[in-house]
Scaffold this active site. Structure first.
Site, mmCIF file in Angstrom:
data_model
loop_
_atom_site.group_PDB
_atom_site.id
_atom_site.type_symbol
_atom_site.label_atom_id
_atom_site.label_comp_id
_atom_site.label_asym_id
_atom_site.label_seq_id
_atom_site.Cartn_x
_atom_site.Cartn_y
_atom_site.Cartn_z
ATOM 1 N N TYR A 25 36.057 41.886 41.774
ATOM 2 C CA TYR A 25 35.430 40.692 41.199
ATOM 3 C C TYR A 25 33.914 40.887 41.108
ATOM 4 O O TYR A 25 33.313 40.644 40.056
ATOM 5 C CB TYR A 25 35.774 39.473 42.056
ATOM 6 C CG TYR A 25 35.112 38.200 41.597
ATOM 7 C CD1 TYR A 25 35.614 37.498 40.510
ATOM 8 C CD2 TYR A 25 33.998 37.693 42.260
ATOM 9 C CE1 TYR A 25 35.015 36.324 40.083
ATOM 10 C CE2 TYR A 25 33.398 36.512 41.838
ATOM 11 C CZ TYR A 25 33.905 35.838 40.758
ATOM 12 O OH TYR A 25 33.309 34.676 40.337
ATOM 13 N N ALA A 26 33.306 41.357 42.198
ATOM 14 C CA ALA A 26 31.859 41.571 42.207
ATOM 15 C C ALA A 26 31.456 42.624 41.173
ATOM 16 O O ALA A 26 30.451 42.458 40.476
ATOM 17 C CB ALA A 26 31.391 41.979 43.599
ATOM 18 N N ALA A 27 32.237 43.688 41.061
ATOM 19 C CA ALA A 27 31.928 44.735 40.076
ATOM 20 C C ALA A 27 31.958 44.172 38.659
ATOM 21 O O ALA A 27 31.065 44.460 37.848
ATOM 22 C CB ALA A 27 32.925 45.884 40.211
ATOM 23 N N LYS A 54 31.520 41.032 37.742
ATOM 24 C CA LYS A 54 30.427 40.074 37.550
ATOM 25 C C LYS A 54 29.070 40.784 37.478
ATOM 26 O O LYS A 54 28.175 40.334 36.754
ATOM 27 C CB LYS A 54 30.440 39.014 38.650
ATOM 28 C CG LYS A 54 31.670 38.104 38.577
ATOM 29 C CD LYS A 54 31.778 37.399 37.231
ATOM 30 C CE LYS A 54 32.867 36.360 37.185
ATOM 31 N NZ LYS A 54 32.877 35.582 35.952
#
Length: 186
Positions: free
Chosen positions: A54-56, A58
């Site tokens: 998810y962080a990657a 975003k």
């Protein structure tokens, strides 16, 4: 995290933005300008322990936003990204079934509360407003001050992932530490 979950995160959260930009930008060039507001997350600014895919994705949204802003600013097209923190949404509100979870998350935020969807909408309207015509290429955090303390954010995100049942641990190496928490030698 399995590969299927990673691919799904990238497809929804990053490729979806790419495909929208690919359709929006030519039309805005033809019409002489416009405003694009992508939605990222505070996880796209600071990372998110145990939520690597998810962080990657975003982070990628912010990269696409900044690149499009640079490429199209001279064509009167502004491109920015809004990066909400913990906000009352149907998905986040599913955690109500775990007593104390939302309260724990709110306690990590300097403003001591979660955001409301109406606040996010107001920021979106402002970001797209003609009165805001000089801003482009920005990743705007709406987080009640959560990112002001990276340790507080990292702990809150790790706690959220653990409480919500996320099972993958992703080491954050960009802060000068290895996956064991030891300071990396230069």
């Amino acid at each position: 995290c399995d590969e299927e979950s990673f691919d799904r995160n990238i497809a929804v959260n990053l490729k979806g933005v790419f495909l929208c930009l690919r359709a929006e930008l030519p039309q805005m060039v033809r019409q002489g300008g416009g405003v694009i507001l992508n939605v990222s997350s505070v996880a796209g600014i600071a990372g998110a322990p145990m939520l690597g895919p998810y962080a990657a994705a975003k982070h990628g949204v912010i990269g696409l936003t900044k690149t499009a802003a640079l490429e199209y600013a001279r064509r009167n097209i502004r491109v920015n990204a809004l990066c909400p923190g913990y906000t009352h949404t149907p998905l986040l509100d599913t955690l109500r079934s775990r007593p104390g979870t939302l309260e724990h998350m709110a306690a990590a935020i300097p403003m001591q509360r979660l955001g409301n969807p109406e606040e996010i909408v107001q920021a979106m309207l402002w970001a797209c407003s003609p009165q805001n015509s000089f801003m482009t290429g920005q990743a705007i955090a709406l987080d009640g001050g959560l990112l002001l303390s990276s340790k507080r954010f990292a702990q809150a995100t790790a706690d959220h992932a653990a409480l919500s049942g996320a099972g993958v641990i992703v080491a954050r190496l960009s802060d000068g530490h290895d996956s064991n928490g030891k300071v990396k030698q230069a």
